[in-house]
Design an enzyme around this catalytic site. Structure first.
Site, PDB file in Angstrom:
ATOM      1  N   HIS A   1       0.874  -1.256   0.051  1.00  0.00           N
ATOM      2  CA  HIS A   1      -0.010  -0.093   0.121  1.00  0.00           C
ATOM      3  C   HIS A   1       0.943   1.193   0.041  1.00  0.00           C
ATOM      4  O   HIS A   1       1.874   1.357   0.744  1.00  0.00           O
ATOM      5  CB  HIS A   1      -0.781   0.003   1.352  1.00  0.00           C
TER       6      HIS A   1
ATOM      7  N   GLY B   1       3.962  22.034  11.247  1.00  0.00           N
ATOM      8  CA  GLY B   1       5.376  21.319  11.579  1.00  0.00           C
ATOM      9  C   GLY B   1       6.459  21.747  10.678  1.00  0.00           C
ATOM     10  O   GLY B   1       6.311  22.502   9.934  1.00  0.00           O
TER      11      GLY B   1
ATOM     12  N   THR C   1      11.911   9.152  11.011  1.00  0.00           N
ATOM     13  CA  THR C   1      11.511   7.804  11.103  1.00  0.00           C
ATOM     14  C   THR C   1      10.059   7.646  10.799  1.00  0.00           C
ATOM     15  O   THR C   1       9.683   6.679  10.412  1.00  0.00           O
ATOM     16  CB  THR C   1      11.884   7.003  12.456  1.00  0.00           C
TER      17      THR C   1
ATOM     18  N   GLY D   1       8.196  10.009   8.846  1.00  0.00           N
ATOM     19  CA  GLY D   1       7.767  10.749   7.458  1.00  0.00           C
ATOM     20  C   GLY D   1       6.992  11.875   7.763  1.00  0.00           C
ATOM     21  O   GLY D   1       7.189  12.695   8.559  1.00  0.00           O
TER      22      GLY D   1
ATOM     23  N   HIS E   1      10.370  13.746   8.872  1.00  0.00           N
ATOM     24  CA  HIS E   1      10.589  13.140  10.020  1.00  0.00           C
ATOM     25  C   HIS E   1      11.242  12.096   9.895  1.00  0.00           C
ATOM     26  O   HIS E   1      11.039  11.158   9.014  1.00  0.00           O
ATOM     27  CB  HIS E   1       9.286  13.005  10.768  1.00  0.00           C
TER      28      HIS E   1
END
Lengths: 298, 298
Positions: free
Chosen positions: B82, B163, B170, B172, B168
């Protein structure tokens, strides 16, 4: 509430708002009991309260309300268009969720026994709770009404299931029992010919050879110049709404009369409509657990 | 619960049961929050949690679960069929009862702002919450997936709504937004010719000139030797199930192909089915207040 039972007591007071409020009050602010609706008809001189609740909580509230009606209503002074035999005329218990019709029968008998003793009230069990086939139909029990009950109740055939073999002087007698949720569903026909609506009703209803859990009659909607087949579906799990609908449509065809609309009167269980949707949409393997609201209520 | 919002967060972990349980745990035993369902797919390596709740309580639980996923899931080690761009891939808020889509938009923005700050997570607002038309469609935002997000996020066009302008390391990035309840409805056709099912789907769906809130495609059900028009109805209050059904039937007629069944996948709001029942039964002036269960939830 994991277990939900419904009760729809009918009280023989439809004019005195203060008295009606006092009876409705028995169902207010009670834990695990919810007053859904109440309506009064002054011509009928009758009020119908719709309440649901967890079975034990509902039982206590219903017993309280019956006591209040016995206290407030004097049947010797009552008149109204609707047939009636007591201050509390009829008290049906209806299984809604997490309870069976057997649970409703058991509950109805507990209430019957308690109110007979507590208020010295003769009680007939009716419908699914009936102790004999001729007591299933409320109309049979009520025949003769309050006025005729003095004599009727003394006949061995009409000994009450609970309570004294004597009419309560002011409160008469009461019928208590279990039944399935009733769906009041009317199909409108594009004709003002009441004979056609009546003929169709007779074919669709049980006593005419039609659907097992269908009562029906023809009704004229004079203002609109149309007629309707007015039906009561007494067990929608076995006689589905869509089946009644399609059978009316089928019979109407022979008269060249179209179905022009319809209506559901009052409350209807979600499952009765979901079943109709599943039929018409051709849903395979559909489960009520797929209905978001049913999951919410789990 | 008088106000009910639904949330269906998608987490990029579908294999490690212990981690999945830790995320589901964030929704358990919380007052006014109810975990309805969660399912994992190991091929997709993805879990979908369905939860409802009073908006404020739901918000707190969702923020907690996003934090748990950021802590547990390392996207640099993630693979699955997916498409995905983050540890928490997408978080839709859906108005169910007593709340509007505007309430869902406001809630999604509050959650977005909080998790961006708290977990240093880039957040894209999508669907009804989107800040630009090209951010409405999740597929647009997610294009490039986790691996491509490092570069994509630096493009001015893809600056996150909340943000850091940096993936990020790890976890994302995440898409958060409001949408209407989605109804997955498939109509089965009595033909094994996938071209016919596809041609019908193209006519019925929005992008082909069909119904405004309908996505659709043709699918072969090979074991049964039939095909289906598989649809997502993205706003059932405007594109009704029965209308999609009748339009598929209508288009199928030109191929001489019968509709042989259908299915609803997953949960469906009661109102979507009641609406179909009311259409086919021809109910006049029917109100959701007449549904017993709707009254019970008031």
């Amino acid at each position: 509430m994991n277990k939900i039972m419904e009760c729809v007591p009918n009280f023989s007071e439809g004019r005195d708002k203060q008295k009606i409020e006092q009876m409705a009050e028995c169902f207010r602010a009670k834990e695990n009991v919810k007053l859904l609706d109440y309506s009064s008809d002054s011509d009928h001189n009758r009020s119908v309260i719709t309440v649901v609740g967890e079975p034990e909580a509902l039982k206590a509230a219903v017993i309280e309300a019956i006591g209040k009606a016995v206290e407030l209503i004097d049947m010797t002074k009552h008149s109204g268009q609707h047939p009636r035999m007591g201050a509390v005329d009829v008290v049906p218990f209806i299984p809604i969720k997490g309870v069976t019709v057997e649970d409703a029968i058991a509950l109805s008998k507990e209430v019957a026994e308690t109110v007979a003793l507590k208020y010295n009230l003769p009680v007939f069990l009716y419908e699914k709770s009936a102790s004999a086939p001729n007591r299933e139909n409320l109309a049979n029990i009520r025949k003769g009404e309050f006025e005729g009950m003095t004599e009727k109740i003394k006949q061995p055939e009409w000994t009450p299931d609970f309570g004294p073999t004597e009419r309560h002087a002011t409160a008469g007698a009461v019928a208590i029992g279990a039944r399935m949720p009733l769906v009041a569903y009317n199909v409108n026909l594009g004709t003002d010919n009441l004979e056609i609506a009546t003929a169709i009703a007779k074919k669709v209803r049980f006593i005419g050879g039609g659907l097992r859990f269908c009562k029906g009659m023809g009704v004229a909607l004079e203002e609109r110049g149309i007629t309707q087949v007015s039906m009561n579906l007494t067990d929608y799990t076995k006689t589905a709404i869509y089946r009644a609908h399609e059978m009316v449509r089928m019979e109407a065809q022979r008269y060249g009369v179209p179905v022009v609309g319809g209506e559901v009167i009052g409350l209807v269980p979600m499952e009765a409509l979901v079943d109709a949707a599943a039929y018409y949409l051709g849903l395979e393997n559909f489960s009520m657990n797929q209905v978001l609201e049913a999951k919410l209520m789990e």
